[in-house]
Enzyme design. Structure first.
Site: not given
Ligand code: NAD
Length: 355
Positions: A140, A190, A222, A246, A250
């Site tokens: 970000y 990852k 994943d 993020d 959620d």
């Protein structure tokens, strides 16, 4: 203990007022004194000063030991110049206070198991996960970034970057948080594909040497996303970068099915931490005594635990909330057949009575 209180917009003032009553009662019970000072943020700050984060608010926050926030935003400011939208106040204060760690517990109170989206046999194993998300680095904010044209077509990219010091400090927050819970941390990356993730994993492992009492595991993102719905009971603390955090925070919150129940904390190194419910300003129910105050009351509990190291006081609030649910009190968002329907004030009074 000095607390800067920012009710914000919509249901913000209703829920923060009730959360402060709970803070007062806990303070009285344990002989703690909390001094509060109020500041403007979001839409109400725009109305009064023209900007969502006035300098006076930043100064008050920096001068406090912790910050308690309600929520910001609402339709009134939806068409305003994007550079001064209410949400800019929130991003601005996180930056000003250098809050690099976001702690989002996703807890399912057993009394609300029916609201959970998972199968009952999975829910029965328990859902109590703390997602620790890195908040100020990663893709970000990484440079370079680009949005334009290349070779005659639209082209864009962002860069996922992490310095060792950014990884070490978020890993420390996760290990410390795990010490106050069940002592297990799962680092999510990852590393099978991304170089930045290999650095992430290497540094997390290195930092773990300072926390021999904590159990550390690793998952690719994943797989982590899948495991979270397959069997969330395997997780205690999950630590991850900005983008993965993020999404996973959620996901974990959504699984519980009760947005009005979930608190959060954003922490920096030495600066005051910011404590707030994860939900927004709920303009559709603002001013009607319908808001669920429990996410904000639980944010106060996180404040006591993480900013002031008052775990007994924090436990007291959490037990009072649990007992209130046990007694059948429900606001509209968590209503169940046969339960006692209450509004924001009555729900808080039930919690107060249980402290
Ligand atoms: P929201 O979280 O405000 O509301 C979503 C739904 O959940 C609504 O139906 C609302 O009534 C309900 N809800 C939320 N909190 C509740 C509570 N405590 N008790 C009972 N019901 C509750 O999200 P939204 O509608 O997408 O956004 C409304 C405004 O809030 C927007 O301006 C948005 O930008 C802002 N927002 C602010 C924050 C923040 O301050 N941290 C976060 C998200 C959204």
């Amino acid at each position: 203990m000095k607390i800067c209180v920012m009710p914000g917009d919509g249901i913000g003032r209703e829920i923060v007022t009730q959360a402060l009553r709970v803070l007062d009662k806990v303070g009285a019970r344990y002989g703690r004194e909390f001094q509060t000072i109020e500041a403007l943020i979001g839409g109400c700050a725009i109305d009064e000063t023209g900007v969502p984060l006035p300098p006076d608010t930043v100064a008050k926050c920096k001068d406090s030991d912790a910050v308690l926030l309600g929520a910001v935003g609402g339709p009134k400011w939806d068409t305003i110049d994007p550079s001064i939208r209410p949400e800019k106040g929130l991003l601005g204060i996180r930056k000003e206070l250098n809050l690099f760690a976001n702690l989002r517990p996703a807890t399912l109170f057993k009394q609300l198991a029916d609201a959970c989206y998972l199968r009952p046999d999975i829910v029965a194993r328990g859902l109590d996960v703390m997602v620790v998300r890195e908040l100020t680095g990663g893709i970000y904010f990484g440079e370079p970034r680009f949005d334009g044209m290349k070779d005659g077509e639209r082209f864009g990219f962002n860069t996922m970057t992490y310095y060792e010091h950014e990884i070490r400090r978020i890993a420390r927050v996760a290990f410390e948080a795990a010490r106050k819970r069940s002592g297990r941390v799962c680092s999510v990356d990852k590393a099978n594909v991304l170089d930045v993730s290999r650095v992430w994993r290497e540094i997390v492992i290195d930092e773990h040497a300072n926390y021999p009492d904590i159990e550390l595991s690793h998952l690719y993102v994943d797989n982590a996303a899948m495991q979270l719905v397959r069997d969330p009971s395997q997780f205690d603390v999950m630590v991850t970068g900005n983008l993965f955090g993020d999404i996973l925070s959620d996901e974990a919150a959504a699984i519980t099915g009760s947005i009005g129940m979930l608190p959060s904390a954003s922490l920096g190194d030495a600066n005051p931490g910011l404590f707030e419910p994860i939900h927004g300003s709920a303009p559709d129910i603002a001013g009607q005594d319908k808001a669920n105050p429990l996410a904000t009351i639980l944010s106060v509990s996180m404040m006591l635990r993480h900013a002031f190291d008052m775990s007994e006081e924090a436990d007291c609030i959490e037990q009072a909330v649990e007992k209130t649910l046990e007694q059948g009190y429900r606001t509209g968002d968590i209503m169940q057949a046969g339960a006692k329907a209450v509004g924001c004030v009555a729900m808080s009074e039930a919690v107060l009575a249980n402290i």
